[in-house]
Design a protein around this motif. Structure first.
Motif, mmCIF file in Angstrom:
data_model
loop_
_atom_site.group_PDB
_atom_site.id
_atom_site.type_symbol
_atom_site.label_atom_id
_atom_site.label_comp_id
_atom_site.label_asym_id
_atom_site.label_seq_id
_atom_site.Cartn_x
_atom_site.Cartn_y
_atom_site.Cartn_z
ATOM 1 N N PRO A 77 0.796 -1.237 0.000
ATOM 2 C CA PRO A 77 0.000 0.000 0.000
ATOM 3 C C PRO A 77 0.825 1.282 0.000
ATOM 4 O O PRO A 77 0.350 2.320 -0.458
ATOM 5 C CB PRO A 77 -0.827 -0.120 1.275
ATOM 6 N N LEU A 78 2.049 1.227 0.526
ATOM 7 C CA LEU A 78 2.877 2.419 0.626
ATOM 8 C C LEU A 78 4.237 2.171 -0.024
ATOM 9 O O LEU A 78 4.629 1.031 -0.266
ATOM 10 C CB LEU A 78 3.050 2.823 2.090
ATOM 11 N N ALA A 79 4.958 3.234 -0.284
ATOM 12 C CA ALA A 79 6.211 3.129 -1.029
ATOM 13 C C ALA A 79 7.272 2.357 -0.274
ATOM 14 O O ALA A 79 8.097 1.665 -0.878
ATOM 15 C CB ALA A 79 6.716 4.535 -1.362
ATOM 16 N N ALA A 80 7.287 2.465 1.037
ATOM 17 C CA ALA A 80 8.273 1.766 1.863
ATOM 18 C C ALA A 80 7.551 1.002 2.967
ATOM 19 O O ALA A 80 6.444 1.387 3.378
ATOM 20 C CB ALA A 80 9.257 2.764 2.475
ATOM 21 N N PRO A 81 8.154 -0.077 3.474
ATOM 22 C CA PRO A 81 7.506 -0.835 4.552
ATOM 23 C C PRO A 81 7.435 -0.033 5.850
ATOM 24 O O PRO A 81 8.297 0.811 6.131
ATOM 25 C CB PRO A 81 8.426 -2.049 4.728
ATOM 26 N N HIS A 82 6.399 -0.307 6.642
ATOM 27 C CA HIS A 82 6.240 0.295 7.967
ATOM 28 C C HIS A 82 5.953 -0.820 8.966
ATOM 29 O O HIS A 82 5.409 -1.873 8.614
ATOM 30 C CB HIS A 82 5.101 1.318 7.959
ATOM 31 N N SER A 83 6.308 -0.592 10.208
ATOM 32 C CA SER A 83 6.101 -1.621 11.233
ATOM 33 C C SER A 83 4.623 -1.913 11.450
ATOM 34 O O SER A 83 4.227 -3.059 11.689
ATOM 35 C CB SER A 83 6.740 -1.171 12.551
ATOM 36 N N TRP A 84 3.813 -0.866 11.359
ATOM 37 C CA TRP A 84 2.377 -1.001 11.589
ATOM 38 C C TRP A 84 1.612 -0.169 10.553
ATOM 39 O O TRP A 84 2.133 0.820 10.047
ATOM 40 C CB TRP A 84 1.989 -0.541 12.998
ATOM 41 N N TYR A 85 0.375 -0.587 10.305
ATOM 42 C CA TYR A 85 -0.487 0.124 9.362
ATOM 43 C C TYR A 85 -1.843 0.369 10.007
ATOM 44 O O TYR A 85 -2.381 -0.506 10.698
ATOM 45 C CB TYR A 85 -0.684 -0.698 8.086
ATOM 46 N N VAL A 86 -2.382 1.539 9.760
ATOM 47 C CA VAL A 86 -3.746 1.866 10.154
ATOM 48 C C VAL A 86 -4.578 2.026 8.888
ATOM 49 O O VAL A 86 -4.169 2.735 7.953
ATOM 50 C CB VAL A 86 -3.801 3.166 10.979
ATOM 51 N N LEU A 87 -5.713 1.356 8.838
ATOM 52 C CA LEU A 87 -6.691 1.574 7.768
ATOM 53 C C LEU A 87 -7.838 2.365 8.378
ATOM 54 O O LEU A 87 -8.556 1.855 9.243
ATOM 55 C CB LEU A 87 -7.188 0.247 7.213
ATOM 56 N N ALA A 88 -7.974 3.612 7.963
ATOM 57 C CA ALA A 88 -8.984 4.500 8.534
ATOM 58 C C ALA A 88 -10.050 4.813 7.491
ATOM 59 O O ALA A 88 -9.731 5.035 6.316
ATOM 60 C CB ALA A 88 -8.341 5.801 9.012
#
Length: 469
Positions: free
Chosen positions: A274-285
């Protein structure tokens, strides 16, 4: 396993159901005996297929008289085994599939137990209304099933659980009598609220045959965003800001760990990062409003403030319905994406919203000590404190060894949940999987009260006898 069903009981059931109302065909019955994760496999000598409330009443009445146990099944989407028979008569609601009424003035839809959630959504949309209960399994999950398990879903934050969305019920009680409680009143203080006893009772106090469901207006604007954050604490702070920014228009606020997203990317075709770089956590709002453009504006302000505060690493806002659907599919495929990864200990738990970060930190530490190298996929409805905490076997590890340690590992998770004032079953029910475990965390007073209610309504304990207390 229960005792064999007497031949005379089967003969009587066949007579009241008619030639198309039952089956003993193993091929016809087989799909109903397996839970979708293959954890529970059941058996039944007889499948009852009633097509009306009167048919259900006749089946239950015969079984009550004979003391014959019954397991009721809707769409077979349950995750705790409560719908899988172990020798009992299996009563399927699949033929109770009429939408009896849709009344926009009352904002109510009356649907029989076998109607799927997708069919409810479509019927509501036909009169420019919506029923705000969304599940990944809504194409097969049925009205009777979601009522009996008090299903949650993704919109609990704004609209509440199933029990908040039901105005009335029709049900067959354990003695075969029909209770017609299909009221559509918002106010009725005339005694015990019997429908609330049946909601979440997992089929133990009656067979739900129809429900009067609350409808709501269709929203004029909607905004969906996927947000990368560093920690659950940041997600919790963003939730508070989202509520303040929208004045209560937050439809959903979901949390996912990176590992779960990676599973979806690997195992669900068509999934994109979903995003250009990985993240530790994601929020779907998701925000929604009755005012055109309002949700989009609120989302833009919310994201800008979150970026300025350093709470958001990156974000993407859906620009179309198809893009919003793609973001939601990442969340909804968290469980299916785990299936190819091997054995998993699954936990559907709830803690106070404020305790979500503490729960994740403490449980991760405990799992690292108990099951080194196990993979943790945590996700869920952070807006209402419901976290699905799944512990997968290590890469290259043994499924059998992982399964053998499941009960001990789950006890650690559940003890932490209880210590934080939570529940070991947030939205899936107890079923066969958690009934014994559930009793461990209830007081003697509460257990005695629940058993007294069940004994009063079902003294022979014929309905879903292996489930609940």
């Amino acid at each position: 396993m229960t005792a064999p069903v007497p031949a005379d009981v089967i003969s009587r059931l066949k007579a009241v159901l008619g030639p198309d109302g039952w089956s003993e065909d193993p091929d016809r019955i087989a799909p109903k005996l397996v839970e979708w994760r293959d954890r529970w496999v059941g058996t039944t000598p007889f499948l009852a297929l009633p097509k009306s409330t009167a048919d259900v009443a006749a089946v239950v009445g015969i079984c009550f008289e004979a003391g014959q146990p019954i397991t009721t099944q809707g769409g077979n989407t349950g995750l705790v085994g409560g719908q899988i028979p172990q020798g009992e008569v299996l009563l399927s609601t699949e033929r109770l599939r009429t939408i009896r009424e849709v009344e926009p003035y009352d904002d109510v839809l009356v649907a029989e137990a076998g109607v799927t959630l997708s069919q409810v959504h479509a019927a509501a949309a036909d009169v420019r209304r919506r029923f705000p209960l969304g599940l990944a399994s809504e194409g097969s999950a049925t009205v009777g099933g979601v009522v009996s398990t008090n299903a949650g879903g993704t919109q609990v934050l704004r609209y509440g659980m199933t029990r908040n969305l039901v105005l009335g019920l029709e049900a067959v009680l354990p003695n075969g009598e029909v209770w017609n409680g299909l009221k559509r009143l918002r106010k009725d203080n005339t005694g015990y609220d019997l429908k609330q006893l049946l909601i979440g009772a997992e089929g133990t106090l009656g067979v739900v045959t129809a429900a009067a469901l609350k409808l709501f207006p269709v929203m004029a604007s909607r905004a969906v965003a996927m947000i990368g954050v560093a920690t659950p604490e940041a997600a919790l702070e963003l939730l508070t800001r989202a509520k303040d920014e929208t004045g209560g228009a937050v439809e959903a606020f979901e949390l996912m760990g990176r590992l779960g997203v990676e599973f979806a990317l690997r195992n669900i075709p068509g999934t994109r990062d979903p995003l250009a770089a990985p993240h530790s956590w994601y929020v779907l709002a998701e925000f929604a409003s009755g005012e055109p453009g309002s949700a989009e504006g609120a989302m833009a302000r919310f994201l800008e403030a979150g970026l300025e505060a350093g709470l958001i690493g990156d974000a993407v806002v859906a620009q179309s319905d198809s893009q919003a659907r793609a973001l939601w599919e990442i969340r909804e495929n968290q469980s299916p994406a785990q299936k190819p990864e091997g054995a998993t200990w699954k936990h559907d738990v709830a803690v106070p919203v404020s305790q979500v970060p503490a729960f994740l930190a403490e449980t991760n530490q405990a799992m690292e000590a108990f099951a080194p190298r196990a993979r943790i996929a945590a996700f869920g409805h952070v807006g209402d404190g419901n976290i699905h905490y799944d512990v997968l076997r290590p890469n290259g590890g043994s499924d059998a060894e992982h399964v053998a340690r499941r009960d001990a590992g789950s006890r650690i998770v559940h003890d932490i949940v209880a210590r934080l004032g939570g529940s070991i079953s947030a939205e899936h029910g107890l079923g066969s999987m958690k009934t014994a475990e559930g009793a461990r965390y209830k007081s003697d007073v509460e257990l005695a009260a629940q058993r007294a209610i069940r004994l009063a309504l079902d003294p022979k304990r014929i309905l879903n006898p292996r489930v609940l207390f």
